[in-house]
Structures are given as C-alpha cells and as structure tokens.
Enzyme design. Structure first.
Site, mmCIF file in Angstrom:
data_model
loop_
_atom_site.group_PDB
_atom_site.id
_atom_site.type_symbol
_atom_site.label_atom_id
_atom_site.label_comp_id
_atom_site.label_asym_id
_atom_site.label_seq_id
_atom_site.Cartn_x
_atom_site.Cartn_y
_atom_site.Cartn_z
ATOM 1 N N SER A 139 -7.856 1.605 -6.778
ATOM 2 C CA SER A 139 -6.966 2.476 -6.017
ATOM 3 C C SER A 139 -5.838 2.912 -6.920
ATOM 4 O O SER A 139 -5.574 2.281 -7.960
ATOM 5 C CB SER A 139 -6.394 1.702 -4.816
ATOM 6 O OG SER A 139 -5.337 2.391 -4.199
ATOM 7 N N TYR A 152 -2.857 -5.777 -0.581
ATOM 8 C CA TYR A 152 -3.707 -4.692 -1.083
ATOM 9 C C TYR A 152 -3.382 -4.366 -2.529
ATOM 10 O O TYR A 152 -4.283 -4.241 -3.375
ATOM 11 C CB TYR A 152 -3.511 -3.457 -0.199
ATOM 12 C CG TYR A 152 -4.471 -2.335 -0.471
ATOM 13 C CD1 TYR A 152 -5.743 -2.331 0.096
ATOM 14 C CD2 TYR A 152 -4.115 -1.257 -1.282
ATOM 15 C CE1 TYR A 152 -6.636 -1.293 -0.140
ATOM 16 C CE2 TYR A 152 -4.993 -0.220 -1.523
ATOM 17 C CZ TYR A 152 -6.251 -0.231 -0.944
ATOM 18 O OH TYR A 152 -7.130 0.799 -1.195
#
Length: 257
Positions: A139, A152
C-alpha cells in the site's frame, strides 16, 4: 515467455483488487486459484464464470488467512504455485490508545503474517520449477503513514520489508519478489463509502471524492483494479526479470509528496 503453463494463487480475490489481478492473470492464460474465507456458492460460481470467460482453469479454494496452517494449506491444496499474489487484507481505524487488541492481532495476521506463511509454502514449489514470481500487495501506507491506522501501516511496512528479504534470498534464482503499493483504488468497498462521505461532509459526489477520499492522491483520480492487474501481469513477464526487491507505486503521486 508464455505464461499459459503457470499457476497463480491470488489471496483475498473474490472482490476488489484481488479479483482484478486474478482476472488479468486468467485473461493471460494462467491457471488461477482465487481465495477467500467465505466458501459461498457465489465464490465457486465466480471461479466457474471466470474459467468460462477466459477459457482457462480457475478454481476457488477457501482459507482463513488469519490462521497460519490454513495459509500454508492453501498453497498445498493448489498443488502448484508459480505466481503468488499476497493480497488479502482488512482494515480498522482507531487511535493507538483505543485500538482493540483483537483488531491489531487480526490485521497483522491477515495483512502480513499470511504473506509469510504462503511464501514459505510456495518457495519450494517455485524452486523445483526453476521459476517464480512473488507479488505482495502492500500500500502507499507501506511507504508512508496516516493517523489512526497503526496496525495497517505496521503490517504494510512489514510486507515491504519482507519482500526485500525474499528478493535477496532468491536473487540468484529465476524468482523475483516485489511489492505493489496502491493508493486509493476504485473497488466496490470504496464505492460504498462515497454516499456516507457525501452525507458526513455535506458535499456532492465529485467534491467528496476530490477533497476527502482523494485528499492525499495528487492525481485526484482513483487507480483501477485493471491497472493493478496489468502491473501484476507485467511483473510476471520477462521484461521484469531483473526487477526484484522493490516497490511499485500505483498511487497517483501520493508518495511523491
């Protein structure tokens, strides 16, 4: 090089980015294993429909990737793994002092640890075949951070680091390991968030997308699952044989800031 004799496993691939990548690989003629934890009739129908559409073998294998034994068993059940795409992931947003322990554990297990377990199971298959591609879907948050996303961000940074280690351990073999780092991608999940965002901020659709959802994405445009699929397919090609141990950002300039 033809990829039609290769088998790809794409984790978390019954929707969104994973499905886009699975479709691109199937369209290129690979045998594709799609995966989720749900094991529904729709999951199996999705595999059958893709097989019919692209005239290749597409199978669905259920695995709960929060569990190490199931992550490894996914690869074993597939029977072969030339291309491994670690895509499965979940999210939770909260401040550090309020972040539920169980959510932290689940995010680390699914977003990061599962990639370790599937890679450990797949590498012997790749080495026996003499060729392999490991593609980890990290990401923009694997390269930068945002508040309230501690688990995350930690997991995606961990995935990027692990990708580099795998690349170094396979550097003299015909196996590569890379991480794709998307920014905001238009998926059904993101689409479902737009009406709530419009209501919360009192904005029309276009303004809510540009000023809220895409606030940190300079292009002010979503990446698409097709673009992610095309990037993954490129990494499988001969043209990418010397690309290993790195990140490829598909983030509209997010990490250029």
């Amino acid at each position: 090089m033809s990829l039609t004799d290769k088998t790809a496993i794409v984790t978390g691939s019954n929707s969104g980015i994973g499905l886009g990548i699975a479709r691109s690989l199937a369209e290129a003629g690979l045998t594709v294993v799609i995966n989720s934890f749900t094991d529904s009739e729709d999951d199996h129908k999705l595999a059958a429909d893709m097989a019919a559409e692209f005239k290749t073998d597409v199978r669905y294998i259920q695995a709960d990737l929060s569990k190490a034994d199931q992550a490894r068993a996914l690869v074993e059940k597939a029977g072969a793994c030339d291309v491994l795409v670690n895509n499965a992931g979940i999210q939770h947003v909260a401040g550090i002092d309020e972040f539920p322990t169980e959510k932290w554990d689940a995010i680390i297990a699914i977003n990061m640890s599962s990639a370790f377990h599937t890679t450990a199971a797949a590498l012997p298959m790749m080495r026996k075949a003499g060729w392999g591609r490991i593609i980890n879907i990290a990401s923009a948050h694997g390269l930068t951070a945002s508040p309230y996303k501690s688990a995350y961000v930690a997991a995606k940074h961990g995935v990027v680091g692990m990708t580099k280690v795998v690349a170094l351990e396979t550097a003299e073999e015909e196996i590569t390991a890379n991480a794709i780092c998307p920014g905001y991608v238009m998926t059904p999940l993101v689409e479902s968030q737009i009406p709530d965002t419009m209501e919360k901020y009192g904005m029309d659709r276009e303004t809510a997308i540009r000023e809220v959802l895409l606030d940190r994405q300079p292009s002010k445009a979503f990446a698409t699952t097709d673009q992610l699929g095309g990037t993954a397919l490129f990494l499988c090609s001969d043209h990418a044989a010397q690309i290993t141990g790195t990140t490829i950002s598909v983030d509209g300039g997010w990490t250029a800031l």
